[in-house]
Write a protein that holds these residues in place. Structure first.
Motif, mmCIF file in Angstrom:
data_model
loop_
_atom_site.group_PDB
_atom_site.id
_atom_site.type_symbol
_atom_site.label_atom_id
_atom_site.label_comp_id
_atom_site.label_asym_id
_atom_site.label_seq_id
_atom_site.Cartn_x
_atom_site.Cartn_y
_atom_site.Cartn_z
ATOM 1 N N ARG A 119 19.203 67.054 66.842
ATOM 2 C CA ARG A 119 18.602 68.319 66.415
ATOM 3 C C ARG A 119 18.764 69.305 67.563
ATOM 4 O O ARG A 119 18.298 69.057 68.665
ATOM 5 C CB ARG A 119 17.122 68.123 66.086
ATOM 6 C CG ARG A 119 16.438 69.428 65.684
ATOM 7 C CD ARG A 119 14.986 69.204 65.284
ATOM 8 N NE ARG A 119 14.891 68.518 64.003
ATOM 9 C CZ ARG A 119 13.760 68.014 63.514
ATOM 10 N NH1 ARG A 119 12.655 68.092 64.205
ATOM 11 N NH2 ARG A 119 13.756 67.416 62.348
ATOM 12 N N ARG A 161 18.013 72.707 67.275
ATOM 13 C CA ARG A 161 17.005 73.765 67.256
ATOM 14 C C ARG A 161 16.030 73.534 66.110
ATOM 15 O O ARG A 161 16.406 73.032 65.055
ATOM 16 C CB ARG A 161 17.673 75.131 67.064
ATOM 17 C CG ARG A 161 16.743 76.309 67.202
ATOM 18 C CD ARG A 161 17.458 77.632 66.959
ATOM 19 N NE ARG A 161 17.884 77.781 65.573
ATOM 20 C CZ ARG A 161 17.083 78.176 64.580
ATOM 21 N NH1 ARG A 161 15.837 78.470 64.824
ATOM 22 N NH2 ARG A 161 17.546 78.262 63.355
ATOM 23 N N GLY A 201 12.979 76.175 64.787
ATOM 24 C CA GLY A 201 12.235 77.397 65.091
ATOM 25 C C GLY A 201 12.681 77.922 66.439
ATOM 26 O O GLY A 201 13.877 78.057 66.705
ATOM 27 N N LEU A 248 12.134 76.319 69.238
ATOM 28 C CA LEU A 248 12.360 75.201 70.154
ATOM 29 C C LEU A 248 13.829 74.815 70.039
ATOM 30 O O LEU A 248 14.281 74.380 68.996
ATOM 31 C CB LEU A 248 11.479 74.006 69.763
ATOM 32 C CG LEU A 248 9.966 74.267 69.685
ATOM 33 C CD1 LEU A 248 9.239 73.015 69.235
ATOM 34 C CD2 LEU A 248 9.425 74.714 71.038
ATOM 35 N N SER A 249 14.572 74.998 71.130
ATOM 36 C CA SER A 249 15.984 74.646 71.065
ATOM 37 C C SER A 249 16.335 73.754 72.239
ATOM 38 O O SER A 249 15.615 73.690 73.225
ATOM 39 C CB SER A 249 16.847 75.903 71.076
ATOM 40 O OG SER A 249 17.067 76.318 72.403
ATOM 41 N N GLU A 250 17.451 73.049 72.116
ATOM 42 C CA GLU A 250 17.804 72.120 73.202
ATOM 43 C C GLU A 250 18.233 72.878 74.453
ATOM 44 O O GLU A 250 18.156 72.361 75.543
ATOM 45 C CB GLU A 250 18.893 71.142 72.750
ATOM 46 C CG GLU A 250 20.219 71.804 72.471
ATOM 47 C CD GLU A 250 21.343 70.808 72.259
ATOM 48 O OE1 GLU A 250 21.132 69.598 72.389
ATOM 49 O OE2 GLU A 250 22.459 71.259 71.950
ATOM 50 N N ASN A 300 14.314 75.464 76.089
ATOM 51 C CA ASN A 300 13.046 74.980 76.623
ATOM 52 C C ASN A 300 12.799 73.485 76.434
ATOM 53 O O ASN A 300 11.670 73.038 76.444
ATOM 54 C CB ASN A 300 11.894 75.781 76.009
ATOM 55 C CG ASN A 300 12.058 75.914 74.488
ATOM 56 O OD1 ASN A 300 12.723 75.098 73.869
ATOM 57 N ND2 ASN A 300 11.452 76.921 73.902
ATOM 58 N N GLU A 306 1.659 78.666 71.112
ATOM 59 C CA GLU A 306 2.174 79.817 70.356
ATOM 60 C C GLU A 306 3.696 79.780 70.203
ATOM 61 O O GLU A 306 4.238 80.366 69.269
ATOM 62 C CB GLU A 306 1.741 81.123 71.029
ATOM 63 C CG GLU A 306 0.260 81.482 70.832
ATOM 64 C CD GLU A 306 -0.709 80.689 71.703
ATOM 65 O OE1 GLU A 306 -0.250 79.906 72.571
ATOM 66 O OE2 GLU A 306 -1.930 80.834 71.523
ATOM 67 N N ILE A 307 4.390 79.070 71.104
ATOM 68 C CA ILE A 307 5.857 78.999 70.993
ATOM 69 C C ILE A 307 6.283 78.333 69.683
ATOM 70 O O ILE A 307 7.334 78.642 69.128
ATOM 71 C CB ILE A 307 6.469 78.255 72.209
ATOM 72 C CG1 ILE A 307 7.994 78.365 72.207
ATOM 73 C CG2 ILE A 307 6.127 76.785 72.216
ATOM 74 C CD1 ILE A 307 8.563 78.909 73.448
ATOM 75 N N ALA A 308 5.427 77.431 69.190
ATOM 76 C CA ALA A 308 5.787 76.687 67.979
ATOM 77 C C ALA A 308 5.635 77.515 66.704
ATOM 78 O O ALA A 308 6.098 77.113 65.648
ATOM 79 C CB ALA A 308 4.941 75.411 67.880
ATOM 80 N N HIS A 364 8.346 81.686 64.669
ATOM 81 C CA HIS A 364 9.081 82.051 63.450
ATOM 82 C C HIS A 364 8.147 82.354 62.274
ATOM 83 O O HIS A 364 8.612 82.719 61.200
ATOM 84 C CB HIS A 364 10.017 80.912 63.077
ATOM 85 C CG HIS A 364 9.297 79.611 62.845
ATOM 86 N ND1 HIS A 364 8.624 78.954 63.836
ATOM 87 C CD2 HIS A 364 9.108 78.891 61.726
ATOM 88 C CE1 HIS A 364 8.068 77.864 63.346
ATOM 89 N NE2 HIS A 364 8.336 77.800 62.059
#
Lengths: 225, 78
Positions: free
Chosen positions: A89, A91, A93, A95-97, A100, A131-133, A136
């Motif tokens: 996976r 990415r 939302g 959260l991407s590889e 972060n 809040e990062i989660a 989107h």
């Protein structure tokens, strides 16, 4: 994806193209959700590389798509059979590889640096504000005076609203935030964005899951004596 | 992702005595409410890795979202 027999490039590309758009999937036997056929959108499939029967794909898809199933189905349509060989996976939302992500080693290292040496910089890159989660998710910003009632599970009424992001429809999941950007709760919209701004009263959002502890903001609503 | 605009219903000041911007949270607070975007190793399940992190970090509660076999996913601490 690994193909079970040889397939030409042109045929492979044509079939991959067919799988872009809405597809039907029944969750596999061993799955965490109810096994009823559901629709999932495949936004895009890129053929990155192939070496004989091994095919590397980049897939943009809706949450809840079973990629193992998708590979199997692509194999069926190709007529040769195929299975998912490896999955990563890249990415979900915001959260991407690339941006972060942390490894287990990063967690241990940054925790030790903070605990034993008081260095905060590294652990701050590992443990992100919640809040990062929800980056989107469409947002509704509310008054300080409305916060504590929401923390106790009350629905959000229109007068408590300050700002609303456009594009919210009835039954959409929305995030309720303070003006300081703190996540108060997640809820289900009872109105469209425009109505939240133009209505004088009424319930705008039904609270589903509260994330802020009650008492963070003062309770200013009327209590029954 | 679609670009969203902001509609203003009312304007008001926020009271600095209550709450604080997420970037100002202490490490202790982040350990209670933060999330980790974990680059999960291939092999163990999301569930197992979540249990390991609970042993590394002093957290009371931990959960994961987005189960996958050998891939990336976020872990929530709450």
């Amino acid at each position: 994806m690994k193909l079970h027999a040889d397939v030409g490039d042109r045929k492979l590309r044509a079939v991959l193209k067919e799988f872009q758009g809405p597809i039907y999937q029944r969750p596999p036997l061993r799955s965490a959700v109810k096994r009823v056929v559901r629709v999932r959108r495949i936004y895009k499939i890129d053929l990155l590389e192939r070496e004989g029967r091994y095919v590397l794909l980049r897939i943009w898809c809706e949450a809840g798509t079973y990629i193992r199933k998708l590979c199997h189905d692509i194999g069926e349509v190709l007529g040769v059979g195929a299975h998912m060989y490896e999955l990563r996976r890249i990415r979900a939302g915001s959260l991407s590889e690339r941006v972060n992500a942390s490894t287990l080693q990063d967690i241990i290292d940054s925790y030790v640096l903070w605990k034993e040496h008081g260095i905060e910089d590294y652990i701050r890159k590992v443990i992100l504000p919640m809040e990062i989660a929800i980056e989107h998710v469409p947002k509704v910003v509310i008054r300080d005076s409305a916060v504590d009632a929401i923390c106790h599970g009350a629905p959000l009424a229109v007068p408590g609203i300050l700002h609303v992001e456009t594009g919210i429809k009835v039954n959409d999941i929305v995030a309720i935030l303070t003006q300081k950007g703190e996540l108060v709760a997640i809820g289900k919209a009872r109105m469209r964005s425009e109505e939240m701004v133009s209505s004088r009263k009424g319930i705008a959002v039904k609270t589903m899951q509260v994330f802020m502890s009650p008492g963070t903001y003062p309770s200013l609503w009327k209590r029954k004596q | 992702m679609r670009k969203r605009e902001i509609l203003i219903r009312a304007e008001e000041e926020t009271d600095p005595r209550y709450g604080k911007p997420p970037s100002e949270r202490s490490i202790e607070e982040l350990l209670e409410t933060g999330v980790i975007n974990l680059d999960k190793p291939v092999g163990p399940s999301s569930h197992e890795v979540t249990a390991w992190i609970k042993k590394i970090l002093p957290v009371k509660k931990i959960a994961h979202a987005g189960t996958l076999e050998p891939s990336t996913r976020g872990v929530g601490l709450s």
